[in-house]
Motif scaffolding. Structure first.
Motif, short mmCIF file in Angstrom:
data_model
loop_
_atom_site.label_atom_id
_atom_site.label_comp_id
_atom_site.label_asym_id
_atom_site.label_seq_id
_atom_site.Cartn_x
_atom_site.Cartn_y
_atom_site.Cartn_z
N THR A 139 27.16 109.09 37.64
CA THR A 139 26.64 108.08 38.58
C THR A 139 25.74 107.25 37.59
O THR A 139 25.61 107.35 36.50
CB THR A 139 25.71 108.73 39.57
OG1 THR A 139 25.33 107.53 40.53
CG2 THR A 139 24.62 109.53 39.28
N ALA A 140 25.17 106.22 38.23
CA ALA A 140 24.04 105.26 37.44
C ALA A 140 22.97 104.94 38.24
O ALA A 140 22.90 105.18 39.38
CB ALA A 140 24.88 103.92 37.19
N GLY A 141 22.09 104.82 37.64
CA GLY A 141 20.79 104.49 38.14
C GLY A 141 20.24 102.83 38.26
O GLY A 141 19.20 102.74 38.89
N ASP A 142 21.24 102.16 37.74
CA ASP A 142 20.71 100.68 37.68
C ASP A 142 22.03 99.77 38.05
O ASP A 142 21.98 99.31 39.16
CB ASP A 142 19.93 100.37 36.60
CG ASP A 142 20.33 101.11 35.42
OD1 ASP A 142 21.81 101.21 35.05
OD2 ASP A 142 19.52 101.70 34.70
N VAL A 143 22.85 99.71 37.06
CA VAL A 143 24.01 98.73 37.02
C VAL A 143 25.40 99.95 36.78
O VAL A 143 25.16 101.04 36.53
CB VAL A 143 24.12 97.65 36.29
CG1 VAL A 143 22.80 96.91 36.63
CG2 VAL A 143 23.93 98.14 34.65
N ILE A 144 26.48 99.19 36.81
CA ILE A 144 27.65 100.08 36.54
C ILE A 144 27.83 100.27 34.88
O ILE A 144 27.67 99.44 34.08
CB ILE A 144 29.02 99.38 36.96
CG1 ILE A 144 28.89 99.18 38.48
CG2 ILE A 144 30.12 100.11 36.57
CD1 ILE A 144 30.09 98.54 38.91
N HIS A 145 27.96 101.34 34.60
CA HIS A 145 28.43 101.87 33.10
C HIS A 145 29.56 102.57 33.08
O HIS A 145 30.27 102.71 34.24
CB HIS A 145 27.13 102.98 32.71
CG HIS A 145 25.67 102.09 32.67
ND1 HIS A 145 25.34 101.37 31.70
CD2 HIS A 145 24.58 102.41 33.67
CE1 HIS A 145 23.95 101.20 31.92
NE2 HIS A 145 23.46 101.55 33.24
N ALA A 146 30.06 102.78 31.84
CA ALA A 146 31.13 103.90 31.95
C ALA A 146 31.21 104.65 30.92
O ALA A 146 31.05 104.31 29.59
CB ALA A 146 32.41 102.96 31.62
#
Length: 282
Positions: free
Chosen positions: A188-195
């Motif tokens: 999941t992510a805490g701000d924006v989309i990561h990969a």
């Protein structure tokens, strides 16, 4: 004599190049002038490599075939060689062939493609779980099956690199996993989309705020493996790498015991918070 000397020098140069690149490939990281994919160390990556090799053969054959057709047409049907062109507009055999053959090629590509997608997306019975949270611009890791301890992982700055640590890939803390173990990774992510992407594992999965995605891997040999965020997530997108250290199951158990002390578990932190403060001395 001169020809044999040049040939020997060429062979020596190739051996030198591939001998230089092999240790870096085995370390699971990119290398300058590296050719091909990183060495695969998971079942999924082996399937990815096989699919890549199949597609490479197919596209090479198609490219050479089309090139040969273009050369034949240019030589056989140019105005000088063929001043009176034929007016034939249909050829049943050719029309059937150029319809059926592409369909066969697509079927040959589709079968291993669907198999690979199925294996990548279906997590087997996992032996442990790691929760990954992408943040700007670092990663948080949690081990819920081992007491729930958690830690953050930041990139090692260039002026702090130790010998052997790759620039822009080394992190201050490693994700430690045991070999020959099915590891479920929840993202999941805490701000924006990561990969979260690990080339040697054949893994690349988006970490999306408010969503829990899942992938898996099973590392087959010990070593250090490096990856990076593969989603453009902001100004420091290129500075949130991933380091996974695969160790034996015995060493992993020892690391877990030390990690619980170093990072603390939620229960331990809760107990510590409930301890009353000592009375002030009079």
């Amino acid at each position: 004599m001169k020809r044999h000397t040049l040939r020997a020098a060429g062979v020596a140069a190739l051996i030198g190049v591939f001998g230089f690149l092999e240790p870096a490939w085995a370390a699971g990281q990119p290398v300058p002038w590296g050719m091909g994919l990183q060495e695969g160390v998971t079942p999924v990556k082996h399937l990815v490599e096989n699919f890549h090799d199949l597609l490479l053969v197919i596209i090479t054959v198609i490219t050479l075939f089309v090139l040969a057709l273009l050369a034949y047409v240019a030589v056989r049907f140019n105005a000088k060689a063929n001043p009176t062109p034929t007016r034939t507009s249909h050829n049943t055999v050719l029309e059937v062939a150029w319809t059926v053959i592409p369909v066969i090629i697509l079927i040959v590509v589709a079968v291993p493609s669907f198999r690979l997608l199925y294996v990548m997306e279906r997590t087997p019975e996992a032996e442990m779980t790691i929760k990954v949270t992408g943040r700007q611009w670092y990663w948080d890791y949690e081990y819920p099956d081992h007491g729930g301890f958690a830690f953050s992982s930041y990139m090692v700055q260039e002026n702090e690199l130790k010998p052997g640590q790759p620039r822009l890939l080394a992190t201050d803390t490693h994700v430690v996993v045991p070999v020959d173990t099915v590891v479920r990774v929840q993202l999941t992510a805490g701000d924006v989309i990561h990969a979260w992407a690990m080339p040697a594992f054949g893994v690349k999965k988006d970490a999306v705020p408010g969503r829990l995605n899942e992938t898996w891997f099973k590392v087959e040999k010990e070593g250090l493996f490096y990856g990076q965020c593969s989603e453009i997530c902001g100004v420091n997108h290129g500075f949130m790498p991933i380091t996974v250290e695969a160790v034996s199951k015995e060493k992993f158990a020892e690391w877990v015991a030390k990690a619980k002390v170093a990072y603390g578990t939620p229960d331990a932190k809760r107990e510590l918070a409930q301890v009353p403060a000592a009375a002030p001395a009079h």
